[in-house]
Design an enzyme around this catalytic site. Structure first.
Site, PDB file in Angstrom:
ATOM      1  NE  ARG A 234      -4.252  -1.474   0.010  1.00  0.00           N
ATOM      2  CZ  ARG A 234      -4.318  -2.560  -0.762  1.00  0.00           C
ATOM      3  NH1 ARG A 234      -3.287  -2.867  -1.547  1.00  0.00           N
ATOM      4  NH2 ARG A 234      -5.393  -3.310  -0.773  1.00  0.00           N
ATOM      5  CD  GLU A 263      -2.982   2.898  -5.172  1.00  0.00           C
ATOM      6  OE1 GLU A 263      -1.788   2.613  -5.095  1.00  0.00           O
ATOM      7  OE2 GLU A 263      -3.883   2.053  -5.292  1.00  0.00           O
ATOM      8  CG  HIS A 295      -3.026  -1.230  -6.905  1.00  0.00           C
ATOM      9  ND1 HIS A 295      -3.305  -0.529  -5.759  1.00  0.00           N
ATOM     10  CD2 HIS A 295      -3.134  -2.541  -6.565  1.00  0.00           C
ATOM     11  CE1 HIS A 295      -3.567  -1.379  -4.783  1.00  0.00           C
ATOM     12  NE2 HIS A 295      -3.474  -2.605  -5.234  1.00  0.00           N
TER      13      HIS A 295
HETATM   14  P1  NAI Z   1      -1.253 -11.262   4.961  1.00  0.00           P
HETATM   15  O1  NAI Z   1      -2.252 -10.783   5.980  1.00  0.00           O
HETATM   16  O2  NAI Z   1      -1.261 -12.698   4.565  1.00  0.00           O
HETATM   17  O3  NAI Z   1       0.224 -10.908   5.474  1.00  0.00           O
HETATM   18  C1  NAI Z   1       0.584  -9.682   6.034  1.00  0.00           C
HETATM   19  C2  NAI Z   1       1.723  -9.948   7.009  1.00  0.00           C
HETATM   20  O4  NAI Z   1       2.216  -8.692   7.465  1.00  0.00           O
HETATM   21  C3  NAI Z   1       1.310 -10.744   8.252  1.00  0.00           C
HETATM   22  O5  NAI Z   1       2.168 -11.847   8.431  1.00  0.00           O
HETATM   23  C4  NAI Z   1       1.451  -9.743   9.398  1.00  0.00           C
HETATM   24  O6  NAI Z   1       1.839 -10.337  10.623  1.00  0.00           O
HETATM   25  C5  NAI Z   1       2.528  -8.834   8.845  1.00  0.00           C
HETATM   26  N1  NAI Z   1       2.598  -7.513   9.466  1.00  0.00           N
HETATM   27  C6  NAI Z   1       1.596  -6.731   9.937  1.00  0.00           C
HETATM   28  N2  NAI Z   1       2.107  -5.588  10.440  1.00  0.00           N
HETATM   29  C7  NAI Z   1       3.454  -5.649  10.256  1.00  0.00           C
HETATM   30  C8  NAI Z   1       4.519  -4.774  10.554  1.00  0.00           C
HETATM   31  N3  NAI Z   1       4.329  -3.586  11.150  1.00  0.00           N
HETATM   32  N4  NAI Z   1       5.786  -5.163  10.211  1.00  0.00           N
HETATM   33  C9  NAI Z   1       6.011  -6.365   9.642  1.00  0.00           C
HETATM   34  N5  NAI Z   1       5.025  -7.239   9.343  1.00  0.00           N
HETATM   35  C10 NAI Z   1       3.771  -6.873   9.636  1.00  0.00           C
HETATM   36  O7  NAI Z   1      -1.450 -10.312   3.717  1.00  0.00           O
HETATM   37  P2  NAI Z   1      -1.036 -10.604   2.191  1.00  0.00           P
HETATM   38  O8  NAI Z   1      -2.140 -11.332   1.511  1.00  0.00           O
HETATM   39  O9  NAI Z   1       0.320 -11.168   2.151  1.00  0.00           O
HETATM   40  O10 NAI Z   1      -1.024  -9.130   1.599  1.00  0.00           O
HETATM   41  C11 NAI Z   1      -0.099  -8.161   2.035  1.00  0.00           C
HETATM   42  C12 NAI Z   1      -0.524  -6.815   1.497  1.00  0.00           C
HETATM   43  O11 NAI Z   1      -0.358  -6.808   0.082  1.00  0.00           O
HETATM   44  C13 NAI Z   1      -2.012  -6.474   1.693  1.00  0.00           C
HETATM   45  O12 NAI Z   1      -2.246  -5.906   2.962  1.00  0.00           O
HETATM   46  C14 NAI Z   1      -2.260  -5.483   0.604  1.00  0.00           C
HETATM   47  O13 NAI Z   1      -2.041  -4.203   1.114  1.00  0.00           O
HETATM   48  C15 NAI Z   1      -1.201  -5.810  -0.446  1.00  0.00           C
HETATM   49  N6  NAI Z   1      -1.759  -6.292  -1.714  1.00  0.00           N
HETATM   50  C16 NAI Z   1      -1.391  -5.655  -2.861  1.00  0.00           C
HETATM   51  C17 NAI Z   1      -1.887  -6.073  -4.093  1.00  0.00           C
HETATM   52  C18 NAI Z   1      -1.463  -5.439  -5.378  1.00  0.00           C
HETATM   53  O14 NAI Z   1      -2.132  -5.651  -6.404  1.00  0.00           O
HETATM   54  N7  NAI Z   1      -0.386  -4.691  -5.411  1.00  0.00           N
HETATM   55  C19 NAI Z   1      -2.868  -7.168  -4.169  1.00  0.00           C
HETATM   56  C20 NAI Z   1      -3.132  -7.809  -2.903  1.00  0.00           C
HETATM   57  C21 NAI Z   1      -2.610  -7.354  -1.719  1.00  0.00           C
END
Ligand code: NAI
Length: 331
Positions: A234, A263, A295
């Site tokens: 993000r 964005e 994105h």
């Molecule tokens: P997820 O929930 O599986 O993993 C997120 C991880 O970040 C978790 O393990 C959590 O413990 C960790 N986390 C939370 N706060 C943290 C911090 N301060 N420091 C370090 N780690 C921390 O989420 P997923 O599916 O891996 O997605 C991650 C992000 O990717 C989403 O939140 C979304 O913003 C982004 N995303 C982007 C897309 C794109 O098209 N560019 C598409 C889908 C998701």
């Protein structure tokens, strides 16, 4: 179920029309985003279906409730744009697509790294103009480099494995370390250690009040000179002004972003004939070592199919009064 779908593009119509069983759900595809000015479009719809840059704040949720909306369905994983407290207060469940293709986003992060490093985007343009020179195209071996991964959930976990496959040393920071990744060779360290030791840093944590501007002046200051910073998560994880400053003085060697703080005013639109009013993105676009995509990390066939199927299932579960397996619950 009658659903008002906001911020739709041709691919939303294509996939939802392809997978919706006729008569099951009745979609109206609005191109407009959902915000304070467009809630009236949702009048008499049982559900709204929204995407990453729709604004689902307390005012919007209040208006949706007055319009009879009973469900908010996100066709994405991140939910930083939704006021979950207000939705809960008004008893409007919020459902999402928790994982559609972590591979899509992880592989896009790899694409940004390889492109920035080996400059294939520049080589492509050069060669089309019959410029076969190699001047200024030199890159570096990924093999042996240290890659820092912030957030090792679904996407970050796959990305770690991709980087291990390149022969990189992978450092990670997450409050909840993943034992399986650790067994595969990912080394969990403190956030500061990760910043200090990495040649490449990739962000894969969600945007929350705690992670807003996770990377700013101080954090960049801890990084190695010439570091490559990648963000497919993000936009607001990075303080853009601090990144621009560090690009200008050379501390940041490369920046690859699929997301950008502001964005919602730019991405998913063709603004090629408009005057861009956003001076930060305009400045970013002047750097030769910055790569921006709009994105598109999620944008693969597999992910679009999964987003559509899971959203249809979320809507059906709500309509039938079944347990909402993808509801976002807060305490
Ligand atoms: P997820 O929930 O599986 O993993 C997120 C991880 O970040 C978790 O393990 C959590 O413990 C960790 N986390 C939370 N706060 C943290 C911090 N301060 N420091 C370090 N780690 C921390 O989420 P997923 O599916 O891996 O997605 C991650 C992000 O990717 C989403 O939140 C979304 O913003 C982004 N995303 C982007 C897309 C794109 O098209 N560019 C598409 C889908 C998701």
């Amino acid at each position: 179920m009658k659903v008002a779908m906001f911020s739709t593009k041709s691919f939303d119509r294509e996939y939802f029309n392809r997978f919706n069983v006729p008569g099951e759900h009745d979609f109206t595809f609005f191109e407009a985003p959902l915000n304070e000015n467009t809630t009236n479009l949702a009048q008499d719809y049982a559900g709204v279906c929204v995407f990453v840059n729709d604004k689902v704040n307390n005012q919007v949720i209040g208006s949706l409730r007055e319009n009879g909306v009973k469900l908010i369905a996100l066709r994405c994983a991140g939910f930083n744009n939704v006021d979950l407290r207000t939705a809960k207060e008004f008893s409007i469940p919020v459902v999402r697509v928790p994982a559609y293709s972590p591979y899509a986003v992880a592989e896009h992060a790899v694409a940004l790294i390889l492109t920035l490093n080996r400059k294939t985007h520049k080589a492509f343009n050069r060669i089309r103009e019959h410029n076969f020179s190699l001047e200024r195209l030199v890159g570096f071996d990924l093999h042996g480099k240290t890659v820092g991964v912030v957030g090792t959930g679904q996407i970050g976990g796959i990305f770690c494995q991709n980087m291990l496959g390149f022969g990189c040393e992978v450092l990670a920071f997450d409050q909840y370390p993943d034992d399986i990744l650790a067994q595969k060779g990912v080394k969990y360290v403190t956030f500061d250690e990760l910043l200090k030791q990495s040649d490449i840093i990739s962000l894969h944590c969600p945007l929350t009040p705690e992670t807003f501007h996770l990377i700013g002046k101080k954090e960049i200051g801890l990084m190695k000179k010439g570091v490559m910073l990648i963000n497919t998560s993000r936009g607001a994880l990075i303080n853009t002004k601090a990144a621009i400053k560090a690009l200008k003085n050379g501390h940041l060697g490369y920046l690859g972003i699929d997301v950008y703080e502001q964005e919602e005013h730019l991405f998913f639109r063709d603004l090629s004939e408009r005057i861009i009013q956003d001076d930060l993105i305009s400045r970013l676009l002047t750097f030769p070592n910055v790569l921006i995509t709009a994105h598109q990390g999620f944008f693969t066939n597999e992910a679009l199919e999964e987003i559509t199927k899971v959203t249809l299932k979320n809507l059906s579960q709500f309509e039938k009064g079944e347990k909402l397996e993808n509801e976002i619950l807060i305490h």
